[in-house]
Write an enzyme that holds these catalytic residues in place. Structure first.
Site, mmCIF file in Angstrom:
data_model
loop_
_atom_site.group_PDB
_atom_site.id
_atom_site.type_symbol
_atom_site.label_atom_id
_atom_site.label_comp_id
_atom_site.label_asym_id
_atom_site.label_seq_id
_atom_site.Cartn_x
_atom_site.Cartn_y
_atom_site.Cartn_z
ATOM 1 N N VAL A 12 1.240 66.799 18.000
ATOM 2 C CA VAL A 12 -0.041 67.211 16.756
ATOM 3 C C VAL A 12 -1.093 67.605 17.652
ATOM 4 C CG1 VAL A 12 -1.883 65.772 15.973
ATOM 5 C CG2 VAL A 12 0.751 65.239 15.729
ATOM 6 N N LYS A 36 1.735 70.280 32.606
ATOM 7 C CA LYS A 36 2.407 70.797 30.812
ATOM 8 C C LYS A 36 1.624 72.196 30.736
ATOM 9 C CE LYS A 36 3.399 68.072 26.848
ATOM 10 N NZ LYS A 36 1.720 66.480 26.329
ATOM 11 N N THR A 122 -2.626 59.118 15.002
ATOM 12 C CA THR A 122 -2.924 57.981 13.927
ATOM 13 C C THR A 122 -3.258 56.462 14.545
ATOM 14 O OG1 THR A 122 -0.708 58.660 12.922
ATOM 15 C CG2 THR A 122 -0.815 56.877 12.369
ATOM 16 N N ASN A 210 2.701 57.425 5.390
ATOM 17 C CA ASN A 210 3.646 57.258 5.845
ATOM 18 C C ASN A 210 4.270 56.433 5.229
ATOM 19 O OD1 ASN A 210 3.686 59.278 7.346
ATOM 20 N ND2 ASN A 210 3.185 58.661 9.322
ATOM 21 N N GLY A 255 20.848 57.540 3.329
ATOM 22 C CA GLY A 255 22.046 58.516 5.095
ATOM 23 C C GLY A 255 21.181 57.116 5.788
ATOM 24 N N CYS A 262 7.142 58.931 14.417
ATOM 25 C CA CYS A 262 5.521 58.220 13.608
ATOM 26 C C CYS A 262 5.961 57.421 13.004
ATOM 27 C CB CYS A 262 5.443 59.179 12.541
ATOM 28 S SG CYS A 262 4.689 60.774 13.348
ATOM 29 N N ARG A 329 13.436 60.288 19.979
ATOM 30 C CA ARG A 329 12.420 59.210 19.954
ATOM 31 C C ARG A 329 12.964 58.445 18.454
ATOM 32 N NH1 ARG A 329 6.219 60.815 20.716
ATOM 33 N NH2 ARG A 329 6.808 62.737 19.783
#
Ligand code: UDX
Length: 437
Positions: A12, A36, A122, A210, A255, A262, A329
């Site tokens: 994000v 990073k 979030t 979501n 599926g 998320c 993840r």
């Protein structure tokens, strides 16, 4: 030109910072991870996101985007600070806000000018108020003029840049209309609807959105499982449903269910909030149960097709939780691999982008260099992620190298008739075979 600080350079934060820079703002991306930041300063992206490397490079060259680990440098002249740090699932699903707290405290310690603090991560409903409290308590005196605005992200991995630049809507929540308007100014050039509401409602819009998308997927997966027993084809069911404007076709692809960083986290967190406040989230619980069951169901179908999984070789195509990302993840493939191995199966796997991250996570899996190596000696081939490069494989070649011609199409990517013609035993999801009794 506005000065924006973005804290957190993950999926994000990095996309948000690079896109705001591309809109002409001066952006400083701050992260505590020195490696990073060093790699970003060398032009090396920490994530696989189509178009991101070029976007970052262009804006760094233009002098609109810089990366640092120095909080003072990042915050010193920032009019806006976007909190884009991780909010991982804590015990029994609640969101872990330790990283948000650290950012709020560093703002209180460093900033001495009016600043708008925007929660883009979030966060549980009520976190905006909590951030303000953390700053006030840390600051002691009340001489810092600041406002907290909720601005939840709706970015899909693999499509994050286009989702930022062409959003269906921007949501802003604040108790101060002026603060919300200041943040709205940053988005005006995107010419999209801007919903302005209070903090808690904005935070809830994110969770509800979501959770609803996850619900659609679990719904169509339950319909798929019923279709398999009743002899209907869920793909055509979704098409027939989708023409109804009230329903729409999106997010009705049956599926292996949803994964990622998320949906699993947010649905669990919303259910946890509900339980904490005395309501029983029956539907959300069922949505999670159906999703978990979808992985187990495909293992049951493989066991049924092979009689036993013990000593069998199963090839897996796709490890990322969805195409066009290297993110594994909560990917269905990972849980399916563990379930297969628990029953004594040997697993071979390949993914176009996630091999490096997967190799750190997987044990006793033969990591292959292409789909054909995965198929070598396999008793069954499972498609777990519908990457474009899997769409038109040389199935004659696959048929030759497999030990048994069993195909488990976990994402309904392939053509049943063609594969059956080639001599495969094909299983899809929700593709009930209509057998005229
Ligand atoms: C999601 C939301 O779409 C985004 O708005 C939010 O900001 C973050 O979470 P993301 O998790 O990146 O984005 O991926 P998304 O494309 O939404 O897919 C989520 C999961 O649902 C994937 O595992 C995907 O395979 C699965 N999915 C999606 C289905 O199983 N069926 C579908 O029809 C659509």
């Amino acid at each position: 030109m506005r000065n924006i600080c973005v804290v957190g350079t993950g999926y994000v934060g990095l996309v948000t910072g690079a896109c705001f820079a591309d809109l002409g703002n001066r952006v400083t991306c701050l992260d505590i991870n020195q490696e990073k930041i060093d790699r970003l300063n060398q032009g090396i992206m920490p994530i696989y996101e189509p178009g991101l490397e070029e976007l970052v490079e262009r804006n760094v060259k233009a002098g609109r985007l810089v990366f640092t680990t120095e909080h003072a440098v990042a915050l010193e002249d920032a009019a806006f600070v976007f909190i884009c740090v991780g909010t991982p699932s804590g015990v029994d699903g609640e969101a872990d806000l330790r990283y948000v707290r650290e950012v709020a405290e560093s703002i209180a310690d460093i900033v001495n000018h009016p600043i708008v603090i925007i929660n883009k991560s979030t966060v549980p409903v009520g976190t905006g108020d909590w951030v303000a409290d953390v700053i006030r308590k840390r600051r002691g005196d009340n001489d810092l003029q600041f406002w907290v605005v909720s601005n939840p992200e709706f970015l899909r991995e693999g499509a994050a840049i286009s989702d930022f630049m062409s959003p269906d809507r921007v949501v802003l929540g604040s108790l101060d209309q002026e603060a919300a308007n200041k943040v709205a100014q940053l988005y005006l050039s995107l010419r999209c609807p801007i919903v302005v509401t209070d903090l808690r409602t904005a935070e809830m819009i994110k969770y509800a959105s979501n959770a609803f998308l996850a619900t659609r997927i679990s719904f169509i997966n339950e319909i798929a499982n019923i279709c398999e027993e009743l002899g209907a084809d869920v793909r055509e069911v979704a098409t027939g449903m989708g023409y109804d404007k009230r329903i729409g076709r999106a997010f009705l692809d049956a599926g292996l269910g949803w994964g990622g960083s998320c949906f699993p986290k947010d649905v669990k967190a919303l259910a946890h909030m509900a339980v904490l406040h005395g309501t029983h989230p029956q539907l959300l619980q069922a949505v999670m149960d159906i999703n978990r069951n979808q992985r187990r169901r495909v293992v049951m179908k493989l066991r049924r097709a092979l009689d036993t999984l013990d000593d069998k070789v199963i090839g897996i195509l796709g490890l990322s939780f969805k195409p066009n990302t290297d993110d594994i993840r909560e990917a269905p493939a990972l849980e399916i691999i563990h379930l297969l191995q628990n029953e004594g199966a040997a697993v071979r796997a390949y993914d176009p982008a996630a091999m490096e991250v997967a190799s750190a996570e997987l044990r006793n899996v033969t990591l292959c260099e292409d789909p054909y190596q995965v198929a070598e000696g396999a008793d069954a081939l499972l498609l777990a992620t519908e990457w474009n490069e899997f769409k038109h494989l040389d199935f004659e070649r696959i048929h030759q190298v497999m030990r048994r011609p069993i195909i488990m199409d976990g994402r309904n990517l392939w053509n049943r008739e063609w594969l059956t013609f080639l001599g495969f035993t094909y299983f899809g999801v929700g593709q009930g075979i209509y057998v005229n009794e």
